[in-house]
Design a protein around this motif. Structure first.
Motif, PDB file in Angstrom:
ATOM      1  N   LEU A   1      23.259  61.046  11.990  1.00 17.29           N
ATOM      2  CA  LEU A   1      22.602  62.337  11.758  1.00 17.29           C
ATOM      3  C   LEU A   1      20.911  62.283  12.182  1.00 17.29           C
ATOM      4  O   LEU A   1      20.250  61.414  11.659  1.00 17.29           O
ATOM      5  CB  LEU A   1      22.655  62.687  10.214  1.00 17.29           C
ATOM      6  CG  LEU A   1      21.859  64.085   9.836  1.00 17.29           C
ATOM      7  CD1 LEU A   1      22.684  65.144  10.519  1.00 17.29           C
ATOM      8  CD2 LEU A   1      22.238  64.423   8.279  1.00 17.29           C
ATOM      9  N   SER A   2      20.655  63.028  13.139  1.00 20.24           N
ATOM     10  CA  SER A   2      19.259  63.166  13.726  1.00 20.24           C
ATOM     11  C   SER A   2      18.987  64.558  14.465  1.00 20.24           C
ATOM     12  O   SER A   2      19.881  65.031  14.508  1.00 20.24           O
ATOM     13  CB  SER A   2      18.977  61.797  14.438  1.00 20.24           C
ATOM     14  OG  SER A   2      20.006  62.102  15.768  1.00 20.24           O
ATOM     15  N   ASP A   3      17.853  64.531  14.639  1.00 19.11           N
ATOM     16  CA  ASP A   3      17.194  65.779  15.449  1.00 19.11           C
ATOM     17  C   ASP A   3      17.844  66.975  14.676  1.00 19.11           C
ATOM     18  O   ASP A   3      18.378  67.905  15.447  1.00 19.11           O
ATOM     19  CB  ASP A   3      18.223  65.814  16.896  1.00 19.11           C
ATOM     20  CG  ASP A   3      17.421  66.381  17.908  1.00 19.11           C
ATOM     21  OD1 ASP A   3      16.266  66.946  17.609  1.00 19.11           O
ATOM     22  OD2 ASP A   3      17.887  66.462  19.098  1.00 19.11           O
ATOM     23  N   PHE A   4      17.462  67.001  13.458  1.00 23.81           N
ATOM     24  CA  PHE A   4      17.507  68.516  12.775  1.00 23.81           C
ATOM     25  C   PHE A   4      16.547  68.858  12.557  1.00 23.81           C
ATOM     26  O   PHE A   4      15.296  68.061  12.374  1.00 23.81           O
ATOM     27  CB  PHE A   4      18.513  67.810  11.398  1.00 23.81           C
ATOM     28  CG  PHE A   4      19.909  68.276  11.617  1.00 23.81           C
ATOM     29  CD1 PHE A   4      20.792  69.331  11.226  1.00 23.81           C
ATOM     30  CD2 PHE A   4      20.758  67.159  12.418  1.00 23.81           C
ATOM     31  CE1 PHE A   4      21.993  69.296  11.270  1.00 23.81           C
ATOM     32  CE2 PHE A   4      22.027  67.282  12.428  1.00 23.81           C
ATOM     33  CZ  PHE A   4      22.987  68.575  12.048  1.00 23.81           C
ATOM     34  N   ASP A   5      16.374  70.102  12.185  1.00 28.63           N
ATOM     35  CA  ASP A   5      15.123  70.975  11.617  1.00 28.63           C
ATOM     36  C   ASP A   5      14.725  70.620  10.290  1.00 28.63           C
ATOM     37  O   ASP A   5      13.527  71.028  10.041  1.00 28.63           O
ATOM     38  CB  ASP A   5      15.192  72.540  11.923  1.00 28.63           C
ATOM     39  CG  ASP A   5      15.305  72.752  13.438  1.00 28.63           C
ATOM     40  OD1 ASP A   5      15.036  72.117  14.389  1.00 28.63           O
ATOM     41  OD2 ASP A   5      16.334  73.913  13.798  1.00 28.63           O
ATOM     42  N   TYR A   6      15.385  70.139   9.745  1.00 27.31           N
ATOM     43  CA  TYR A   6      15.203  70.195   7.899  1.00 27.31           C
ATOM     44  C   TYR A   6      15.135  68.679   7.711  1.00 27.31           C
ATOM     45  O   TYR A   6      16.021  67.849   8.008  1.00 27.31           O
ATOM     46  CB  TYR A   6      16.449  70.986   7.319  1.00 27.31           C
ATOM     47  CG  TYR A   6      16.714  72.137   7.815  1.00 27.31           C
ATOM     48  CD1 TYR A   6      15.752  73.423   7.369  1.00 27.31           C
ATOM     49  CD2 TYR A   6      17.970  72.450   8.409  1.00 27.31           C
ATOM     50  CE1 TYR A   6      15.980  74.588   8.108  1.00 27.31           C
ATOM     51  CE2 TYR A   6      17.960  73.691   8.870  1.00 27.31           C
ATOM     52  CZ  TYR A   6      17.305  74.957   8.779  1.00 27.31           C
ATOM     53  OH  TYR A   6      17.629  76.222   8.890  1.00 27.31           O
ATOM     54  N   ARG A   7      14.200  68.368   6.915  1.00 28.26           N
ATOM     55  CA  ARG A   7      14.058  66.874   6.353  1.00 28.26           C
ATOM     56  C   ARG A   7      12.968  67.210   5.257  1.00 28.26           C
ATOM     57  O   ARG A   7      12.043  67.713   5.146  1.00 28.26           O
ATOM     58  CB  ARG A   7      13.376  66.146   7.400  1.00 28.26           C
ATOM     59  CG  ARG A   7      13.216  64.691   6.977  1.00 28.26           C
ATOM     60  CD  ARG A   7      12.684  63.849   8.175  1.00 28.26           C
ATOM     61  NE  ARG A   7      12.483  62.664   7.696  1.00 28.26           N
ATOM     62  CZ  ARG A   7      12.161  61.292   8.417  1.00 28.26           C
ATOM     63  NH1 ARG A   7      11.744  61.718   9.772  1.00 28.26           N
ATOM     64  NH2 ARG A   7      11.699  60.300   7.978  1.00 28.26           N
ATOM     65  N   VAL A   8      13.531  66.557   4.213  1.00 30.79           N
ATOM     66  CA  VAL A   8      12.628  66.213   2.970  1.00 30.79           C
ATOM     67  C   VAL A   8      12.399  64.887   2.774  1.00 30.79           C
ATOM     68  O   VAL A   8      13.117  63.996   2.667  1.00 30.79           O
ATOM     69  CB  VAL A   8      13.324  66.874   1.672  1.00 30.79           C
ATOM     70  CG1 VAL A   8      12.704  66.628   0.429  1.00 30.79           C
ATOM     71  CG2 VAL A   8      13.803  68.401   1.823  1.00 30.79           C
ATOM     72  N   LEU A   9      10.928  64.453   3.080  1.00 29.07           N
ATOM     73  CA  LEU A   9      10.834  63.124   2.812  1.00 29.07           C
ATOM     74  C   LEU A   9      10.814  62.607   1.243  1.00 29.07           C
ATOM     75  O   LEU A   9      10.602  63.480   0.288  1.00 29.07           O
ATOM     76  CB  LEU A   9       9.233  62.988   3.153  1.00 29.07           C
ATOM     77  CG  LEU A   9       8.813  63.369   4.690  1.00 29.07           C
ATOM     78  CD1 LEU A   9       7.335  63.262   4.891  1.00 29.07           C
ATOM     79  CD2 LEU A   9       9.711  62.444   5.385  1.00 29.07           C
ATOM     80  N   SER A  10      11.198  61.363   0.977  1.00 33.46           N
ATOM     81  CA  SER A  10      11.649  60.894  -0.202  1.00 33.46           C
ATOM     82  C   SER A  10      10.786  59.870  -0.730  1.00 33.46           C
ATOM     83  O   SER A  10      10.729  59.553  -2.097  1.00 33.46           O
ATOM     84  CB  SER A  10      13.131  60.420  -0.144  1.00 33.46           C
ATOM     85  OG  SER A  10      13.185  59.198   0.967  1.00 33.46           O
ATOM     86  N   ALA A  11       9.842  59.216   0.095  1.00 41.32           N
ATOM     87  CA  ALA A  11       9.283  58.057  -0.234  1.00 41.32           C
ATOM     88  C   ALA A  11       8.076  58.205  -1.125  1.00 41.32           C
ATOM     89  O   ALA A  11       7.597  57.365  -1.992  1.00 41.32           O
ATOM     90  CB  ALA A  11       8.922  57.092   1.094  1.00 41.32           C
ATOM     91  N   GLY A  12       7.272  59.227  -0.896  1.00 31.76           N
ATOM     92  CA  GLY A  12       6.185  59.713  -1.576  1.00 31.76           C
ATOM     93  C   GLY A  12       4.930  58.697  -1.056  1.00 31.76           C
ATOM     94  O   GLY A  12       3.971  58.756  -1.961  1.00 31.76           O
ATOM     95  N   ILE A  13       5.031  58.298  -0.011  1.00 30.32           N
ATOM     96  CA  ILE A  13       3.983  57.492   0.571  1.00 30.32           C
ATOM     97  C   ILE A  13       3.475  57.966   1.936  1.00 30.32           C
ATOM     98  O   ILE A  13       4.245  58.867   2.537  1.00 30.32           O
ATOM     99  CB  ILE A  13       4.214  55.954   0.766  1.00 30.32           C
ATOM    100  CG1 ILE A  13       5.469  55.908   1.668  1.00 30.32           C
ATOM    101  CG2 ILE A  13       4.574  55.345  -0.384  1.00 30.32           C
ATOM    102  CD1 ILE A  13       5.753  54.390   1.908  1.00 30.32           C
TER     103      ILE A  13
END
Length: 434
Positions: free
Chosen positions: A127-139
């Protein structure tokens, strides 16, 4: 509104996929939570690259199913484990509500919404090249996955079966995503793939990672660009020149060599001139910090092979080395090789290599004591009247190379860069002072 939690297991490539999944779920109207007590739905994004990862994934699934038996909960399993075991998953875990493989993650919302597409959706890929992403690391760092799959045939690896053939993303899509990440506050971009230096060969008919790096270096908000998972066979002279010319590219490269003995490399189906490639890189980039990965106890490995490996490492090419005992997966070609090394012997060899390399690491850090290093702050916690600050230098990758550690009476801003002097080491952490 349904609440969904995603549990991510495995490597940074899985982390990126989970962040894309979170973005898709959020766009579909789900509430995202890290609290399992709040969740109506749990997705377990699995890894099965080695036996230990496979066991961890199975253990996690059993743990979540125990929770499901006590409360109303739907559980879905995604990624490498269902891709590996396929329909066997329903026998092992009959209480799981659905499974999606590595190449069908984008269909998971349809499965959850009950569309008639079956309980299994399995196809290799990613899964890649998508318009949606929520960063999870907090750094203030993020991974950019530049390709999927693998075109190599290493005898110990099942990634081509799990992920399919190598497939590069377009430069345009990668630059667009990198710009969006930078504009969201990301200061460090870490390029990953199963083979980062193989980038572009499939769609541009040439290795063009150097050209991609030049484009990414023009993004003003980015301070550092880091390269992981470089394959020895596709490190070009052009790539080396880019490292010389562009200051935003960290003078750091992760090159998993796995071994240096031609006896072992031949059995692994890896490049036989690996040591020569490393020597060439260090001759042209003498100040670059290199990291690598080694497999100890590979079938057919002898004491002589181990001595050759330690002798090569003692020349100081690498600052960081991850050493792993050979993991025998029946699906891998290496499981059929002769001369399997006993587990206890593999462990002894791993420890020997680790100890030898740690002495090299200590000697390298001793040489920079009292010198100034720049570091990116990842956390700043107040303990009494003192702030405990943790960050990384340009020669440290997240989670694997240790941290810069500082105690100070003033707070430091997360996501900003500061300078300090090296005091001493504590394990692989480097303590600094101002």
């Amino acid at each position: 509104m349904q609440t969904i939690a995603v549990i991510t297991l495995g490597c940074p490539k899985n982390t990126v996929e989970a962040e894309y999944l979170l973005g898709i779920f959020q766009e579909k109207g789900f509430k995202i939570s890290n609290n399992l007590d709040e969740a109506d739905i749990v997705v377990i994004h699995t890894c099965s690259f080695i036996k230990a990862a496979k066991s961890e994934s199975e253990k996690c699934i059993r743990t979540i199913l125990d929770i499901k038996r006590k409360k109303s909960l739907r559980v879905y399993v995604s990624g490498c484990l269902p891709q590996l075991l396929k329909e066997k998953m329903s026998v092992l875990f009959p209480d799981v509500d659905g499974f999606v493989g590595t190449g069908t993650l984008q269909y998971l919302p349809d499965l959850i919404f009950g569309k008639k597409i079956g309980r299994f959706i399995l196809h290799p890929g990613g899964l890649s090249d998508f318009d949606y992403r929520v960063l999870s690391a907090g750094i203030p760092s993020a991974y950019l996955k530049i390709a999927e799959g693998c075109g190599h045939a290493c005898s110990f690896c099942i990634i081509p079966a799990l992920r399919g053939r190598y497939k590069s993303r377009t430069m345009e899509s990668l630059v667009d995503e990198a710009v969006a990440l930078a504009e969201s506050g990301i200061k460090e971009l870490i390029l990953i793939a199963q083979d980062t230096t193989g980038y572009g060969k499939d769609i541009y008919d040439a290795f063009v990672l150097d050209k991609l790096l030049v484009k990414l270096s023009k993004i003003n908000e980015l301070k550092w660009i880091r390269l992981l998972y470089a394959h020895p066979s596709s490190i070009t002279d052009g790539l080396i020149e880019v490292f010389k010319e562009h200051k935003k590219i960290c003078s750091y490269m992760d090159i998993p060599i796995q071994h240096v003995s031609k006896n072992v490399l031949s059995a692994m189906k890896r490049p036989l001139n690996t040591s020569g490639i490393i020597e060439k890189i260090k001759s042209k980039l003498p100040d670059i910090v290199l990291r690598t990965s080694i497999i100890a106890g590979f079938p057919g490995e002898t004491e002589k092979d181990v001595s050759e490996l330690i002798n090569f490492l003692s020349r100081g090419f690498f600052q960081y080395v991850g050493v792993f005992e050979y993991s025998d997966l029946k699906e891998a070609v290496s499981s059929k090789l002769k001369g399997h090394v006993r587990t206890a012997v593999a462990k002894e060899r791993r420890i020997m290599v680790e100890n030898a390399q740690y002495d090299i690491f200590k000697s390298k850090i001793d040489k920079i004591k009292n010198s100034t290093v720049e570091f990116l702050v990842e956390s700043c916690l107040k303990k009494g009247n003192v702030y405990s600050i943790k960050g990384r230098s340009s020669f440290q990758s997240p989670e694997i190379d240790g941290n810069i550690i500082l105690a100070n009476d003033k707070s430091f801003a997360v996501g900003e860069f500061y300078k300090a002097k090296v005091r001493c080491i504590d394990g692989y952490n480097i303590k600094v002072y101002i």
